[in-house]
Write a protein that holds these residues in place. Structure first.
Motif, PDB file in Angstrom:
ATOM      1  N   MET A   1     -29.548 -47.866  13.261  1.00  0.00           N
ATOM      2  CA  MET A   1     -29.299 -46.453  13.567  1.00  0.00           C
ATOM      3  C   MET A   1     -30.623 -45.793  13.966  1.00  0.00           C
ATOM      4  N   ILE A   2     -30.481 -44.834  14.866  1.00  0.00           N
ATOM      5  CA  ILE A   2     -31.600 -43.971  15.220  1.00  0.00           C
ATOM      6  C   ILE A   2     -31.125 -42.535  15.021  1.00  0.00           C
ATOM      7  N   TYR A   3     -32.072 -41.640  14.726  1.00  0.00           N
ATOM      8  CA  TYR A   3     -31.689 -40.318  14.248  1.00  0.00           C
ATOM      9  C   TYR A   3     -32.363 -39.198  15.026  1.00  0.00           C
ATOM     10  N   LYS A   4     -31.614 -38.103  15.171  1.00  0.00           N
ATOM     11  CA  LYS A   4     -32.114 -36.881  15.783  1.00  0.00           C
ATOM     12  C   LYS A   4     -32.047 -35.779  14.742  1.00  0.00           C
ATOM     13  N   PHE A   5     -33.176 -35.134  14.479  1.00  0.00           N
ATOM     14  CA  PHE A   5     -33.264 -34.047  13.509  1.00  0.00           C
ATOM     15  C   PHE A   5     -33.125 -32.722  14.246  1.00  0.00           C
ATOM     16  N   LEU A   6     -32.298 -31.822  13.703  1.00  0.00           N
ATOM     17  CA  LEU A   6     -32.018 -30.559  14.369  1.00  0.00           C
ATOM     18  C   LEU A   6     -31.968 -29.402  13.375  1.00  0.00           C
ATOM     19  N   PRO A   7     -32.354 -28.201  13.824  1.00  0.00           N
ATOM     20  CA  PRO A   7     -32.212 -27.016  12.977  1.00  0.00           C
ATOM     21  C   PRO A   7     -30.757 -26.549  12.981  1.00  0.00           C
ATOM     22  N   GLN A   8     -30.403 -25.689  12.036  1.00  0.00           N
ATOM     23  CA  GLN A   8     -29.025 -25.192  11.898  1.00  0.00           C
ATOM     24  C   GLN A   8     -28.486 -24.584  13.185  1.00  0.00           C
ATOM     25  N   GLU A   9     -29.316 -23.832  13.896  1.00  0.00           N
ATOM     26  CA  GLU A   9     -28.818 -23.137  15.091  1.00  0.00           C
ATOM     27  C   GLU A   9     -28.452 -24.075  16.244  1.00  0.00           C
ATOM     28  N   ARG A  10     -28.759 -25.363  16.109  1.00  0.00           N
ATOM     29  CA  ARG A  10     -28.391 -26.331  17.154  1.00  0.00           C
ATOM     30  C   ARG A  10     -27.078 -27.039  16.837  1.00  0.00           C
ATOM     31  N   ILE A  11     -26.206 -26.379  16.096  1.00  0.00           N
ATOM     32  CA  ILE A  11     -24.881 -26.914  15.785  1.00  0.00           C
ATOM     33  C   ILE A  11     -24.079 -27.140  17.064  1.00  0.00           C
ATOM     34  N   ASP A  12     -24.486 -26.463  18.142  1.00  0.00           N
ATOM     35  CA  ASP A  12     -23.819 -26.634  19.439  1.00  0.00           C
ATOM     36  C   ASP A  12     -23.881 -28.082  19.931  1.00  0.00           C
ATOM     37  N   VAL A  13     -24.860 -28.830  19.481  1.00  0.00           N
ATOM     38  CA  VAL A  13     -24.958 -30.246  19.856  1.00  0.00           C
ATOM     39  C   VAL A  13     -23.709 -30.989  19.408  1.00  0.00           C
ATOM     40  N   LEU A  14     -23.244 -30.686  18.214  1.00  0.00           N
ATOM     41  CA  LEU A  14     -22.023 -31.315  17.706  1.00  0.00           C
ATOM     42  C   LEU A  14     -20.770 -30.681  18.309  1.00  0.00           C
ATOM     43  N   GLN A  15     -20.787 -29.365  18.470  1.00  0.00           N
ATOM     44  CA  GLN A  15     -19.616 -28.670  18.999  1.00  0.00           C
ATOM     45  C   GLN A  15     -19.302 -29.079  20.439  1.00  0.00           C
ATOM     46  N   HIS A  16     -20.341 -29.257  21.253  1.00  0.00           N
ATOM     47  CA  HIS A  16     -20.153 -29.545  22.678  1.00  0.00           C
ATOM     48  C   HIS A  16     -20.456 -31.000  23.045  1.00  0.00           C
TER      49      HIS A  16
END
Length: 124
Positions: free
Chosen positions: A1-16
């Motif tokens: 697995m490889i991982y991407k760390f994101l702040p809360q406001e980037r929830i759009d990555v999952l939504q879109h």
């Protein structure tokens, strides 16, 4: 697995289901954009021609065209990155989801989230 760390406001990555590639000119860590070169005789002419569009001097080009891997000098790196503009981007990933530095810097001081990617999957 490889991982991407994101702040809360980037929830759009999952939504879109879309993720941003950072342009080379916008990277916040200068070490992220230090290319390494290993050149052989067959590639010399091609590389020299490619580098010519960045207005490098003959001395700067000779420094790059070497028979061993070397770190690109900072002034040349800046010229090349500037010349590439926003044509290329970087998706910064980590091999560990437990990296405290990544959680601290990229996941909003441990309040964001991390996405895991199966690196054996054929992404398209």
């Amino acid at each position: 697995m490889i991982y991407k760390f994101l702040p809360q406001e980037r929830i759009d990555v999952l939504q879109h289901l879309k993720i941003r590639y950072t342009p080379l000119t916008s990277l916040n860590d200068p070490f992220e954009s230090i290319p390494l070169f290993k050149l052989d005789d067959l590639r010399y002419k091609y590389i020299k021609k490619t580098l010519s569009k960045f207005n490098l001097s003959e001395d700067e080009t000779i420094k790059l065209v070497d028979d061993k891997i070397k770190v690109m000098p900072d002034n040349i790196r800046k010229k090349i990155i500037s010349g590439l503009g926003d044509s290329f981007g970087v998706l910064s990933l980590s091999r560990s989801r437990h990296n405290l530095l990544m959680w601290s810097h990229y996941a909003q001081s441990h309040t964001g989230f991390v996405i895991g990617f199966d690196e054996t999957h054929k992404f398209s």
